[in-house]
Scaffold this motif. Structure first.
Motif, PDB file in Angstrom:
ATOM      1  N   GLU A 195      38.739  30.160  66.344  1.00 40.61           N
ATOM      2  CA  GLU A 195      38.287  30.596  65.020  1.00 40.61           C
ATOM      3  C   GLU A 195      38.190  32.113  65.003  1.00 40.61           C
ATOM      4  OE1 GLU A 195      34.493  29.959  61.950  1.00 40.61           O
ATOM      5  OE2 GLU A 195      34.774  28.624  63.681  1.00 40.61           O
ATOM      6  N   VAL A 196      38.745  32.705  63.961  1.00 45.87           N
ATOM      7  CA  VAL A 196      38.825  34.157  63.865  1.00 45.87           C
ATOM      8  C   VAL A 196      38.067  34.606  62.618  1.00 45.87           C
ATOM      9  CG1 VAL A 196      40.351  36.161  63.661  1.00 45.87           C
ATOM     10  CG2 VAL A 196      41.059  34.164  65.018  1.00 45.87           C
ATOM     11  N   ALA A 197      37.269  35.671  62.764  1.00 48.08           N
ATOM     12  CA  ALA A 197      36.551  36.264  61.630  1.00 48.08           C
ATOM     13  C   ALA A 197      37.322  37.475  61.147  1.00 48.08           C
ATOM     14  CB  ALA A 197      35.139  36.662  62.048  1.00 48.08           C
ATOM     15  N   ILE A 198      37.714  37.426  59.892  1.00 49.10           N
ATOM     16  CA  ILE A 198      38.475  38.508  59.281  1.00 49.10           C
ATOM     17  C   ILE A 198      37.572  39.228  58.293  1.00 49.10           C
ATOM     18  CG2 ILE A 198      40.506  39.097  57.927  1.00 49.10           C
ATOM     19  CD1 ILE A 198      41.788  36.520  58.910  1.00 49.10           C
ATOM     20  N   GLU A 199      37.408  40.497  58.467  1.00 44.50           N
ATOM     21  CA  GLU A 199      36.565  41.279  57.569  1.00 44.50           C
ATOM     22  C   GLU A 199      37.364  41.657  56.332  1.00 44.50           C
ATOM     23  OE1 GLU A 199      33.878  45.378  57.529  1.00 44.50           O
ATOM     24  OE2 GLU A 199      34.973  44.762  59.334  1.00 44.50           O
ATOM     25  N   ILE A 200      36.826  41.289  55.160  1.00 41.95           N
ATOM     26  CA  ILE A 200      37.456  41.623  53.889  1.00 41.95           C
ATOM     27  C   ILE A 200      36.859  42.948  53.410  1.00 41.95           C
ATOM     28  CG2 ILE A 200      37.950  40.857  51.553  1.00 41.95           C
ATOM     29  CD1 ILE A 200      39.144  39.125  53.772  1.00 41.95           C
ATOM     30  N   PRO A 201      37.665  43.963  53.240  1.00 36.18           N
ATOM     31  CA  PRO A 201      37.118  45.268  52.847  1.00 36.18           C
ATOM     32  C   PRO A 201      36.511  45.233  51.451  1.00 36.18           C
ATOM     33  CG  PRO A 201      39.509  45.301  52.735  1.00 36.18           C
ATOM     34  CD  PRO A 201      39.135  43.995  53.364  1.00 36.18           C
ATOM     35  N   SER A 202      35.694  46.248  51.172  1.00 38.50           N
ATOM     36  CA  SER A 202      35.038  46.331  49.867  1.00 38.50           C
ATOM     37  C   SER A 202      36.065  46.530  48.770  1.00 38.50           C
ATOM     38  CB  SER A 202      34.036  47.484  49.857  1.00 38.50           C
ATOM     39  OG  SER A 202      33.422  47.594  48.592  1.00 38.50           O
ATOM     40  N   GLN A 203      35.835  45.840  47.644  1.00 37.38           N
ATOM     41  CA  GLN A 203      36.740  45.917  46.513  1.00 37.38           C
ATOM     42  C   GLN A 203      35.925  45.791  45.238  1.00 37.38           C
ATOM     43  OE1 GLN A 203      39.326  42.561  46.141  1.00 37.38           O
ATOM     44  NE2 GLN A 203      37.823  41.149  46.982  1.00 37.38           N
ATOM     45  N   SER A 204      36.481  46.228  44.146  1.00 35.48           N
ATOM     46  CA  SER A 204      35.810  46.171  42.849  1.00 35.48           C
ATOM     47  C   SER A 204      36.304  44.956  42.078  1.00 35.48           C
ATOM     48  CB  SER A 204      36.082  47.443  42.046  1.00 35.48           C
ATOM     49  OG  SER A 204      37.473  47.579  41.785  1.00 35.48           O
ATOM     50  N   ALA A 205      35.377  44.342  41.342  1.00 37.35           N
ATOM     51  CA  ALA A 205      35.698  43.191  40.499  1.00 37.35           C
ATOM     52  C   ALA A 205      34.863  43.293  39.235  1.00 37.35           C
ATOM     53  CB  ALA A 205      35.414  41.880  41.222  1.00 37.35           C
ATOM     54  N   ILE A 206      35.406  42.793  38.127  1.00 36.45           N
ATOM     55  CA  ILE A 206      34.747  42.853  36.826  1.00 36.45           C
ATOM     56  C   ILE A 206      34.327  41.445  36.433  1.00 36.45           C
ATOM     57  CG2 ILE A 206      35.004  43.483  34.400  1.00 36.45           C
ATOM     58  CD1 ILE A 206      37.117  45.487  35.223  1.00 36.45           C
ATOM     59  N   THR A 207      33.065  41.296  36.086  1.00 33.73           N
ATOM     60  CA  THR A 207      32.529  39.995  35.706  1.00 33.73           C
ATOM     61  C   THR A 207      32.895  39.662  34.271  1.00 33.73           C
ATOM     62  OG1 THR A 207      30.439  40.978  34.996  1.00 33.73           O
ATOM     63  CG2 THR A 207      30.612  40.302  37.293  1.00 33.73           C
ATOM     64  N   ALA A 208      32.506  38.474  33.844  1.00 33.78           N
ATOM     65  CA  ALA A 208      32.819  38.040  32.486  1.00 33.78           C
ATOM     66  C   ALA A 208      32.082  38.859  31.438  1.00 33.78           C
ATOM     67  CB  ALA A 208      32.479  36.554  32.312  1.00 33.78           C
ATOM     68  N   ASP A 209      30.937  39.446  31.772  1.00 35.50           N
ATOM     69  CA  ASP A 209      30.202  40.293  30.840  1.00 35.50           C
ATOM     70  C   ASP A 209      30.467  41.774  31.083  1.00 35.50           C
ATOM     71  OD1 ASP A 209      29.002  40.161  33.262  1.00 35.50           O
ATOM     72  OD2 ASP A 209      26.965  39.905  32.524  1.00 35.50           O
ATOM     73  N   ASN A 210      31.636  42.080  31.659  1.00 41.19           N
ATOM     74  CA  ASN A 210      32.142  43.456  31.791  1.00 41.19           C
ATOM     75  C   ASN A 210      31.227  44.340  32.646  1.00 41.19           C
ATOM     76  OD1 ASN A 210      34.379  42.891  30.141  1.00 41.19           O
ATOM     77  ND2 ASN A 210      33.179  43.299  28.290  1.00 41.19           N
ATOM     78  N   VAL A 211      30.805  43.831  33.769  1.00 40.39           N
ATOM     79  CA  VAL A 211      30.034  44.607  34.742  1.00 40.39           C
ATOM     80  C   VAL A 211      30.895  44.753  35.991  1.00 40.39           C
ATOM     81  CG1 VAL A 211      27.952  44.725  36.144  1.00 40.39           C
ATOM     82  CG2 VAL A 211      27.848  43.778  33.831  1.00 40.39           C
ATOM     83  N   THR A 212      31.090  45.978  36.431  1.00 37.11           N
ATOM     84  CA  THR A 212      31.918  46.247  37.608  1.00 37.11           C
ATOM     85  C   THR A 212      31.067  46.144  38.859  1.00 37.11           C
ATOM     86  OG1 THR A 212      33.302  47.740  36.304  1.00 37.11           O
ATOM     87  CG2 THR A 212      33.442  47.904  38.706  1.00 37.11           C
ATOM     88  N   LEU A 213      31.512  45.319  39.801  1.00 42.46           N
ATOM     89  CA  LEU A 213      30.794  45.084  41.042  1.00 42.46           C
ATOM     90  C   LEU A 213      31.662  45.498  42.226  1.00 42.46           C
ATOM     91  CD1 LEU A 213      29.296  41.525  40.353  1.00 42.46           C
ATOM     92  CD2 LEU A 213      28.194  43.732  40.010  1.00 42.46           C
ATOM     93  N   GLU A 214      31.010  45.941  43.271  1.00 39.42           N
ATOM     94  CA  GLU A 214      31.667  46.226  44.543  1.00 39.42           C
ATOM     95  C   GLU A 214      31.250  45.146  45.536  1.00 39.42           C
ATOM     96  OE1 GLU A 214      33.829  48.544  45.378  1.00 39.42           O
ATOM     97  OE2 GLU A 214      33.853  49.536  43.407  1.00 39.42           O
ATOM     98  N   LEU A 215      32.251  44.419  46.059  1.00 39.80           N
ATOM     99  CA  LEU A 215      31.969  43.287  46.942  1.00 39.80           C
ATOM    100  C   LEU A 215      32.786  43.398  48.213  1.00 39.80           C
ATOM    101  CD1 LEU A 215      32.579  41.964  43.789  1.00 39.80           C
ATOM    102  CD2 LEU A 215      31.182  40.201  44.826  1.00 39.80           C
ATOM    103  N   ASP A 216      32.210  42.903  49.288  1.00 39.40           N
ATOM    104  CA  ASP A 216      32.947  42.717  50.536  1.00 39.40           C
ATOM    105  C   ASP A 216      32.468  41.416  51.162  1.00 39.40           C
ATOM    106  OD1 ASP A 216      30.429  43.391  51.264  1.00 39.40           O
ATOM    107  OD2 ASP A 216      30.961  45.030  52.602  1.00 39.40           O
TER     108      ASP A 216
END
Length: 383
Positions: free
Chosen positions: A96-117
């Motif tokens: 089993e390998v753990a892959i780190e997903i880098p931080s990225q921006s996403a926009i919610t349904a109510d138009n709020v920009t989030l930074e997630l990793d």
């Protein structure tokens, strides 16, 4: 001769510098500017060489190509390779390998920009597909995880993203598994590590939480006051009910006492009348005289009470003559006594049916009344 020596001395440093430059470029990582190797998101490990006899580690799959074509997958343990024609093309780890997903921006349904990793946990279940189905499985899965996370967050509002992280992780894992099945890789789980919202949104959330807690505190305070008022009213109600029950019991007891007193008084009066009647019967003339005197006294007292209680009083004409009034009272009592004696004699000597007839009783009552009235009128006329 001297010119040849000069050219040789100048050529040597140039060759040495070219050698150093080439060796330094070989030490650069893949994808670095100036590196001759093709760019890659993940750094590939160095492949083992064909030494005819090799030992394959546990939980590792070695893909062997013979003359450029897939030949077999080596199992853990001892492996014999054909020299020159066999080549170890791919090495895949089955752990089993753990892959780190880098931080990225996403926009919610109510138009709020989030930074997630996040972190993605994968495992190779088919080494052949992982080698020949995709160029770089880990890179492809990481890119797929990023795009899937953006699409899933775009379907949710900010509040649902914060509350439904478990459901969001499950949806991303299912979407990755659908696409990665052809690559021989399965996604075990996906975990969102950090969610960063804009400062203005965070400040608004803090104000919302503060307002919500203030609202709850006011509601609890009002409910406490309401419950207190209800308890006070309930206590007053119970006190009024208990007081009314106590008053009712008191009145019932008083009524019982009065009824008992009336009964006792009536019994005493009846016993007194019986005793007086026996005394009258046994005392003959003396008892008759005492009764006459008592009746006369009550007669006089009755007129005195009438004069005190009322402004209009009907009195006999001889009110100034006390002796006459007493004589009148005594004559009235005498007439009454004679009428009663006559009635008693008739009842004793007469037949039982005659004595019990209503006409006789009415006649005796009429005689007594008439006798009393005649005696009163006679005494008044004499005076």
């Amino acid at each position: 001769m001297s010119s040849a020596l000069v050219r040789a001395s100048l050529r040597a440093p140039l060759q040495q510098a070219r050698f150093i430059n080439t060796s330094a470029r070989g030490l650069l990582p893949a994808g670095f500017p100036g590196s001759s190797s093709p760019p890659s998101y993940f750094q590939k490990p160095r492949l083992p060489a064909n030494t005819v006899v090799r030992f394959v580690p546990q939980q590792t799959a070695w893909i062997v190509e013979r003359m450029g074509k897939f030949n077999r997958i080596l199992d853990p343990g001892l492996a014999i390779l054909m020299p020159f024609i066999d080549r170890i093309a791919y090495v895949k780890s089955l752990k089993e390998v753990a892959i780190e997903i880098p931080s990225q921006s996403a926009i919610t349904a109510d138009n709020v920009t989030l930074e997630l990793d996040g972190v993605l946990f994968t495992r190779v279940f088919d080494a052949y597909k992982a080698s020949y189905g995709v160029e770089d499985a880990e890179y492809a899965i990481s890119q797929l995880a990023q795009t899937t996370m953006r699409s899933e967050i775009g379907q949710l509002t900010l509040d649902h993203v914060l509350k439904e992280r478990a459901a969001l992780n499950t949806n991303i894992t299912a979407a990755i598994n659908d696409a990665a099945e052809a690559w021989g890789v399965t996604c075990l789980r996906y975990e969102i590590r950090d969610i960063h919202a804009p400062d203005a949104v965070v400040e608004a959330m803090h104000r919302q939480v503060t307002a919500e807690r203030s609202k709850r505190a006011e509601i609890l305070d009002s409910e406490g006051q309401r419950q207190s008022a209800i308890n006070i009213a309930e206590g007053r109600k119970q006190s009024v009910i208990l007081a009314s029950e106590a008053m009712r019991a008191e009145r019932i007891n008083e009524a019982d006492g009065e009824a008992e007193a009336i009964l006792l008084k009536a019994r005493a009066t009846a016993e007194g009348i019986d005793a007086v009647s026996k005394s009258i019967l046994q005392g003959a003339e003396g008892a008759q005289g005492a009764i006459s005197l008592t009746v006369a006294e009550k007669y006089v007292d009755a007129f005195a009470k009438l004069a005190k209680e009322s402004t209009a009083v009907v009195v006999p004409g001889n009110v100034g003559d006390i002796g006459g009034m007493i004589a009148t009272g005594l004559s009235v009592y005498g007439k009454v006594g004679e009428a009663q004696a006559r009635t008693m004699a008739k009842q004793i000597t007469g037949a039982s049916e005659t004595a019990s007839s209503p006409e006789l009783k009415e006649e005796s009552k009429t005689d007594v009344k008439q006798t009393v009235l005649d005696s009163f009128n006679n005494a008044t006329s004499k005076q």
